[in-house]
Design a protein around this motif. Structure first.
Motif, short mmCIF file in Angstrom:
data_model
loop_
_atom_site.label_atom_id
_atom_site.label_comp_id
_atom_site.label_asym_id
_atom_site.label_seq_id
_atom_site.Cartn_x
_atom_site.Cartn_y
_atom_site.Cartn_z
N SER A 68 0.83 -1.21 0.00
CA SER A 68 0.00 0.00 0.00
C SER A 68 0.86 1.26 0.00
O SER A 68 0.72 2.12 0.85
CB SER A 68 -0.95 0.01 1.19
OG SER A 68 -1.86 -1.05 1.10
N HIS A 80 -6.31 -0.04 -1.36
CA HIS A 80 -6.82 0.36 -0.05
C HIS A 80 -6.19 -0.59 0.95
O HIS A 80 -6.05 -1.79 0.66
CB HIS A 80 -8.35 0.22 -0.06
CG HIS A 80 -9.01 0.90 1.10
ND1 HIS A 80 -9.05 0.34 2.34
CD2 HIS A 80 -9.65 2.08 1.19
CE1 HIS A 80 -9.70 1.17 3.16
NE2 HIS A 80 -10.06 2.23 2.48
N THR A 81 -5.82 -0.10 2.13
CA THR A 81 -5.12 -0.97 3.08
C THR A 81 -5.99 -2.13 3.55
O THR A 81 -5.48 -3.19 3.88
CB THR A 81 -4.68 -0.18 4.33
OG1 THR A 81 -5.81 0.53 4.82
CG2 THR A 81 -3.57 0.79 4.00
N GLN A 159 -4.84 7.19 2.70
CA GLN A 159 -5.60 6.02 2.30
C GLN A 159 -5.83 6.03 0.81
O GLN A 159 -5.90 7.10 0.19
CB GLN A 159 -6.93 6.01 3.07
CG GLN A 159 -7.71 4.72 2.97
CD GLN A 159 -6.88 3.48 3.27
OE1 GLN A 159 -6.16 2.97 2.42
NE2 GLN A 159 -6.98 2.99 4.50
#
Lengths: 643, 147
Positions: A68, A80-81, A159
């Protein structure tokens, strides 16, 4: 750091691709055998190096996705994590830039395998590597100039934006690599055909060298289309398996031409027939895969495949398409007069059937091509927006394909050069009997009586019955090895898929109702009792899960749970259908809208024979594999080309 | 003729026959089986007969979505200048929202109501059907639809 490593690796790979192209093509014109060997050696080493650097670049991008690393723009836009690891990895090709890098990685793999391959003479191999190097360089340039996956984002966000939930699916994680293995495999075939024209070695041995690549490409395309169709079936929630959508056609056209190609190559290898035609088909097949790439990647079509619209990309691919096709056709026109044709054949012979196969397959590909491009052309010229849907294809594609299917069983039962048509028909009588039986049964049990339905089942019966006969005959002479069963499997798979398509089209039941908890709905012989909806949390989504009891003949036989999922990171919602299958018939349930007060819309289908559509696709691919298996055993190559 | 010439002739004839047959099929099919796309403004100026299938696109008018007792839905499609009432029975796509782009396939019924057999919304948040973008641009309302 990884971004810079990837960028650098791409630049070095470009340099190596140019060396490969230069050395390979130089080798094709080399006057002495020492300079030929040297050029070929340089081209081969460059191909290995190209593969290493592209793999490094791809690895760097994958590393960015897995960790990420949102300082890479592409990762920030598509990851996206909280995404599960498998979708972090498949997210690498779930976007335009990354999927083009995957394209080049697949090209690099084929290039390296071509460099390893032992078949084909030194001059031919050298020229083929040169052509493949040119293509590789063009695509790396395309990535560097219009679609750089390693662009940085400053400041780095906390993010990522996530991946389209429709693409977060195991079937779709596999679909692009499979399809690319097919698309790009045709580039190797194209390279060998161009090499044959350049070196004027237009005999049979280029076809023999290209055949394994052709087969791998065909198998991958077959599986890729099957996977894509299966995905559309269970993800889109409409219960359909094929929509004649332009992006589906973009994959179907190369498949049709590649199918024609693997058949005409059989004749070219065996008797030297259709030499120029096979060369032309090899060019056409790759042109179709470039056209497909253009349609899907340029953004001219709106679909789940069009990630972002940048006209520059479309123009670049269009220019590349023009150069590759134009160049190859010019080369063909220049060399064609010198191409010698092989021995002649009688009207009743396997060659004639292969010829008809090719005529029908290319004609059907042409109708798909026109139906797909006509709306784009009309829009570009007059600004009128139209779309061409299933009715067009039912009128044009279907009759041509039906004519083809009628002839399929005859081919394998006729001998080369001079066959015995009456004998073949006698032998196939059990197949015709099965077809007749299927027609009578369907006509009797299906109300209202429909000749078209009876005919469609008869055709499937004919294909499957004839494959059984073919199997029996080949089993008697089984010394010829696994590859002699290739046509049995491929043609039977075609019949099985047809059975699935016809069955589900004819007998599908559909029901759509708004249900409150405790209420029931009826679809075909199945009753569904709605037990309400409960919320559930997934790794990166929230879901409303409905519970429905499946009741047949007053007995509760199962519970199914379709869902509606919403992905907060992506701001999207998708339907997760629930399918209960027994291998011959699917019960398919999708959850619709929330109508308030615990009431929900529920859509249910019973799709008889639907699983056979994809099962047939897998059998066809297995047929391709059988043919490939025979090719790759070195001692089998000469001994038994008896397909 | 030598066998070789005969074979070439047979091949050429087969190609011509298949090509002509295919072309006839294609032309016939294209004449009767294409779906035109109209924006609500187009529809206001053109006369389209009832029962002729076509596609319509625009934004779903705010506050226009009415869900019936069964699985039927009514809403209004607008491009800012003109609007068309639409009736649909089925499951709406997951991204169907008021104020967002939509394309519907169907035909006009009595009273000028568009009976949709299929409703398509965009695949994701970043994407708007190109026909809708086009229709909004032509009616000068593009920026409002962009959001």
């Amino acid at each position: 750091m990884t971004g810079e490593i990837g960028q650098l690796a791409l630049c070095l790979a470009l340099a190596l691709a140019l060396v490969q192209a230069g050395a390979g093509l130089w080798g094709a014109r080399a006057a002495t055998s020492t300079s030929l060997d040297l050029s070929r050696h340089v081209a081969r080493m460059s191909a290995f190096g190209f593969f290493a650097f592209i793999a490094l670049a791809f690895g760097a991008l994958t590393f960015g996705f897995v960790t990420s690393d949102f300082s890479i723009l592409l990762v920030a836009q598509n990851s996206h994590t909280l995404k599960p690891l498998i979708y972090k990895i498949s997210g690498v090709w779930g976007n335009h830039e990354g999927s083009m890098l995957l394209w080049v990685l697949v090209l690099a793999v084929y290039s390296a395998v071509m460099a390893l391959a032992v078949r084909g003479g030194a001059r031919l191999t050298s020229a083929a590597l040169g052509v493949e190097g040119l293509l590789a360089a063009a695509f790396v340039l395309f990535i560097l100039f219009t679609s750089n996956p390693f662009r940085r984002l400053d400041p780095m966000p906390f993010q990522g934006e996530g991946l389209n939930p429709l693409l977060q699916d195991p079937g779709l994680a596999m679909h692009p690599p499979m399809l690319y293995l097919g698309y790009v495999g045709l580039s190797a075939t194209f390279a060998y055909a161009a090499a044959a024209l350049i070196t004027q070695e237009t005999g049979s041995h280029w076809a023999r060298a290209a055949r394994p690549f052709m087969l791998v490409a065909w198998i991958a395309l077959t599986l890729g289309i099957t996977l894509g169709s299966w995905w559309a079936y269970y993800v889109l929630g409409w219960g359909g398996f094929w929509f004649w959508d332009p992006v589906e056609n973009a994959a179907l056209m190369p498949w049709l031409v590649a199918t024609a190609l693997i058949h005409s190559t059989l004749a070219t290898e065996r008797t030297g027939a259709f030499r120029s035609w096979t060369l032309l088909l090899a060019i056409a097949a790759f042109s179709m895969s470039l056209t497909g790439t253009f349609l899907v990647r340029s953004g001219v079509l709106a679909s789940v495949h069009s990630f972002a619209n940048d006209p520059q990309r479309g123009e670049y691919i269009l220019v590349l398409l023009g150069l590759a096709i134009g160049g190859a056709l010019a080369l063909f026109a220049w060399r064609a007069p010198g191409i010698e044709e092989g021995t002649s054949f009688e009207p009743a012979s396997r060659e004639t059937l292969l010829l008809l196969n090719n005529v029908f397959l290319t004609a059907s590909a042409a109708t798909v091509f026109l139906g797909t491009l006509y709306p784009l052309l009309l829009d570009a010229v007059t600004g009128t927006r139209i779309s061409v849907g299933p009715p067009y294809f039912a009128i044009t594609f279907a009759p041509i394909f039906i004519a083809l299917l009628l002839l399929v069983p005859l081919g394998p039962r006729l001998a080369w050069r001079k066959g015995d048509l009456v004998g073949a028909l006698k032998l196939l009588a059990p197949g015709a009997g099965l077809a007749l039986l299927a027609a009578i049964v369907i006509f009797a049990i299906h109300a209202p009586h429909m000749l078209a339905a009876a005919g469609a089942f008869a055709l499937a019966g004919w294909l499957i019955g004839a494959s059984i006969v073919d199997f029996r005959e080949r089993w008697k002479a089984r010394g010829a090895g696994v590859q002699s069963f290739a046509s049995v499997l491929a043609h039977a798979g075609l019949g099985i898929s047809l059975l699935g398509i016809v069955g589900t089209t004819l007998w599908r039941s559909e029901a759509l109702e708004v249900l409150a908890p405790g209420q029931s709905m009826q679809v075909a012989d199945t009753q569904l009792r709605f037990d309400g909806v409960t919320p559930r949390q997934g790794p990166n989504y929230f879901a409303d899960r409905a519970t429905l009891e499946v009741i047949r003949n007053g007995k509760q036989i199962a519970t199914i749970a379709p869902e509606k999922r919403s992905y907060p990171a992506e701001g999207q919602a998708i339907t997760d259908t629930s399918i209960r299958t027994n291998g011959f018939s699917d019960l398919y349930v999708a959850l619709g809208d929330d109508r308030g007060g615990g009431r929900w819309t529920v859509r249910a289908y019973v799709n008889p024979l639907a699983p056979l559509i994809w099962f047939g696709g897998a059998i066809m691919a297995l047929g391709g594999l059988a043919s490939l298996w025979g090719r790759l055993r070195p001692n089998a190559v000469r001994a038994a080309p008896a397909e | 003729m030598t066998p070789k010439q005969r074979r070439r002739l047979a091949f050429a004839l087969a190609l011509v026959v298949a090509g002509a047959g295919g072309a006839a099929l294609v032309l016939g099919a294209l004449k009767d089986n294409v779906l035109y796309f109209y924006s609500p403004s187009d529809l206001a100026t053109k006369h389209v007969a009832d029962g002729v299938a076509f596609r319509i696109g625009g934004l779903v008018a705010k506050g226009s979505v009415v869900r019936g007792p069964a699985a039927d839905v009514r809403f209004v499609v607008t491009d800012g200048r003109a609007s068309v009432p639409v009736e649909f029975r089925g499951v709406l796509p997951d991204l169907f929202r008021e104020g967002q782009g939509v394309v519907a396939l169907g035909a006009l019924g009595p009273g000028g109501v568009f009976n949709a057999t299929e409703v398509l919304a965009k695949h994701d948040e970043r994407y708007m059907p190109p026909e809708v973008v086009d229709a909004l641009k032509r009616s000068g309302r593009w920026k409002e639809g962009e959001q």
